[in-house]
Design a protein around this motif. Structure first.
Motif, PDB file in Angstrom:
ATOM      1  N   TRP A  31      14.998  17.880 -51.428  1.00  0.00           N
ATOM      2  CA  TRP A  31      13.718  17.202 -51.640  1.00  0.00           C
ATOM      3  C   TRP A  31      13.904  15.703 -51.403  1.00  0.00           C
ATOM      4  CZ3 TRP A  31      10.135  20.756 -51.938  1.00  0.00           C
ATOM      5  CH2 TRP A  31      10.432  21.993 -52.518  1.00  0.00           C
ATOM      6  N   GLY A  36       7.688  14.943 -54.729  1.00  0.00           N
ATOM      7  CA  GLY A  36       7.525  16.066 -53.815  1.00  0.00           C
ATOM      8  C   GLY A  36       7.979  17.366 -54.442  1.00  0.00           C
ATOM      9  N   GLU A 196       7.651  20.187 -48.702  1.00  0.00           N
ATOM     10  CA  GLU A 196       7.367  19.014 -49.525  1.00  0.00           C
ATOM     11  C   GLU A 196       6.174  18.235 -48.991  1.00  0.00           C
ATOM     12  OE1 GLU A 196       9.532  14.957 -51.245  1.00  0.00           O
ATOM     13  OE2 GLU A 196      10.721  16.488 -50.210  1.00  0.00           O
TER      14      GLU A 196
END
Length: 464
Positions: A31, A36, A196
């Protein structure tokens, strides 16, 4: 002698912590930001059940009184199971197959990695099976969105007949495949560039769209009766064990506890991310999504004198009828089903990520090839489920008998099979000391509650 043995176990556990962290850092996507990750986890938790099942549960089981057991269970499961699955995935740097195998290895069990991988097939296959059925329902929502855009749905005199045609045998193949194509097109881009990024757009959009519809409902005559029905607690419902059982089921399934999706999302986390705070935020936003849905759907039904206990037909039959009677109804119908599609796509990406990650991690397939294999399975198994009765039975079997078992196995692996203290140390990374309460609540309470979900789900024929 006892003290020396304890020291050895502690040293082994600390060494395992470092090894697991190093394994998680090698060659995996990650990530790009904590925000996100949170939005992706919220996206996995916020699904169509938040939109139709939660309002139905609140309305049918005590109004505001239902929120008491529901919020208690959300807090309990969020600060035990959600933290656990996030931390487990990050610690092992793998999804269920790899994580279970490493847990068995840390315990020193002969052939532990192989045994763990076999056990890890349960949540992985469970997630894939649930995704296959969920994709059929996404296809329905996709069809309704398009039918709203072209004005077909608003002009339909018999919404029940429209849904019957959509949910008939092979009656929605094109939109089913379009929903899968959209989902896999995002997933093939990876975690940071695909899942994301799209969650950063779709999740805020989901809340905005639902608030727009909610504000319109607020202005409708009769809507205040719906708010009163939701806000005035019917305390007698708390004396009914069924209220507590379904509150537990709603919280458990809404938080995506399955030993798969949250765990594999956690495997892409960096070591400095605070999973305690992250789990808290996921629980809060998932609950907000459910409440926004309830305070939109139930007042709308009251405004038109419709049954608040519509159950499963609520989303695809009852609510379209409400929009048909509403000024500017087609506009709000478009907004509503756009939000439904967003919720479904973000949930579906999470469900499919477990098998995709397993193929990447265990068979060293490139991302595109792993997504392609899962896509072929999703189409081959999903098309025969192209009917309301077939997919309903399929989803019931998977959600009752497989998904809770996957969550139970993940809990046992992390909190019991891994060396004592391992789980708490992993949860403390990026957060700081947690305290001994975590061991008690996770090892005994959460594992016990998860076992209860299995039993209660079988007894009640499904509780989530």
């Amino acid at each position: 002698m006892r003290e020396n043995r304890d020291n050895i176990v502690e040293d082994e556990a600390l060494a395992a912590d470092g090894a697991a962290a190093a394994a998680g850092a090698r060659g995996r996507d990650a990530w790009a930001s904590r925000t996100g990750f949170i939005l992706a986890c919220v996206g996995s938790a916020v699904g169509m059940a938040n939109i139709w099942l939660f309002p139905y549960r609140v309305a049918d089981l005590g109004g505001a009184a239902f929120l008491i057991p529901y919020l208690l269970f959300v807090a309990l499961l969020g600060f035990t199971g959600v933290i656990g699955e996030m931390a487990f995935g990050r610690a092992m740097g793998a999804g269920p197959l790899g994580a279970f195998g490493k847990a068995m290895e840390l315990r020193g069990i002969a052939h532990g990695r192989v045994i763990g991988r076999v056990i890890g097939l349960v949540p992985t296959i469970g997630q894939l099976a649930l995704a296959v059925g969920y994709a059929v329902v996404l296809g329905w929502a996709f069809n309704y969105l398009v039918a709203s855009l072209d004005g077909q749905l608003i002009a339909t005199e018999q919404v029940g007949a429209f849904f019957g045609a959509v949910a008939s045998d092979m009656g929605n193949v094109v939109f089913h495949l379009l929903g899968l194509a959209l989902t896999f097109a995002i997933m093939i881009l990876g975690i940071s560039r695909g899942i994301e990024r799209i969650n950063k757009v779709l999740m805020p959009a989901f809340f905005v769209l639902f608030v727009i519809v909610g504000v319109r409902v607020l202005m409708m005559p009769g809507a205040l009766d719906g708010y009163e029905y939701l806000l005035v607690p019917r305390w007698e419902a708390l004396a009914n064990p069924t209220t507590w059982v379904y509150a537990l089921g709603q919280a458990f399934f809404s938080l995506s506890l399955a030993g798969g999706g949250t765990l594999v999302y956690g495997s892409y986390l960096k070591q400095d991310v605070d999973v305690v705070r992250s789990a808290r935020d996921v629980a809060i936003f998932d609950t907000l999504a459910a409440l926004v849905a309830a305070f939109t759907v139930v007042p709308a039904l009251f405004a038109f004198g419709l049954d608040v206990s519509s159950g499963p037909p609520l989303l695809f039959i009852t609510l379209p009828g409400v929009f048909q009677e509403m000024p500017l109804g087609n506009l709000f119908m478009i907004v509503f089903f756009l939000a439904v599609v967003f919720a479904a796509v973000t949930s579906l990406m999470n469900l499919f990520e477990s098998p995709v990650e397993a193929l990447q991690d265990q068979f060293r397939l490139p991302r595109w090839a792993a997504v392609a294999v899962v896509a072929v399975i999703a189409v081959a198994v999903g098309l025969p489920l192209e009917s309301g009765d077939a997919v309903s039975l399929w989803m019931d079997v998977i959600s009752i008998y497989v998904i809770p078992v996957g969550a139970f196995l993940a809990a046992v692996m992390f909190f019991w099979v891994c060396p004592r203290g391992f789980a708490r140390r992993q949860a403390e990374l990026g957060h700081g000391p947690i305290g001994p309460w975590f061991d008690v609540l996770t090892r005994y309470v959460f594992v016990g509650v998860t076992a209860a979900v299995i039993v209660l789900g079988i007894f009640f024929g499904g509780i989530g």
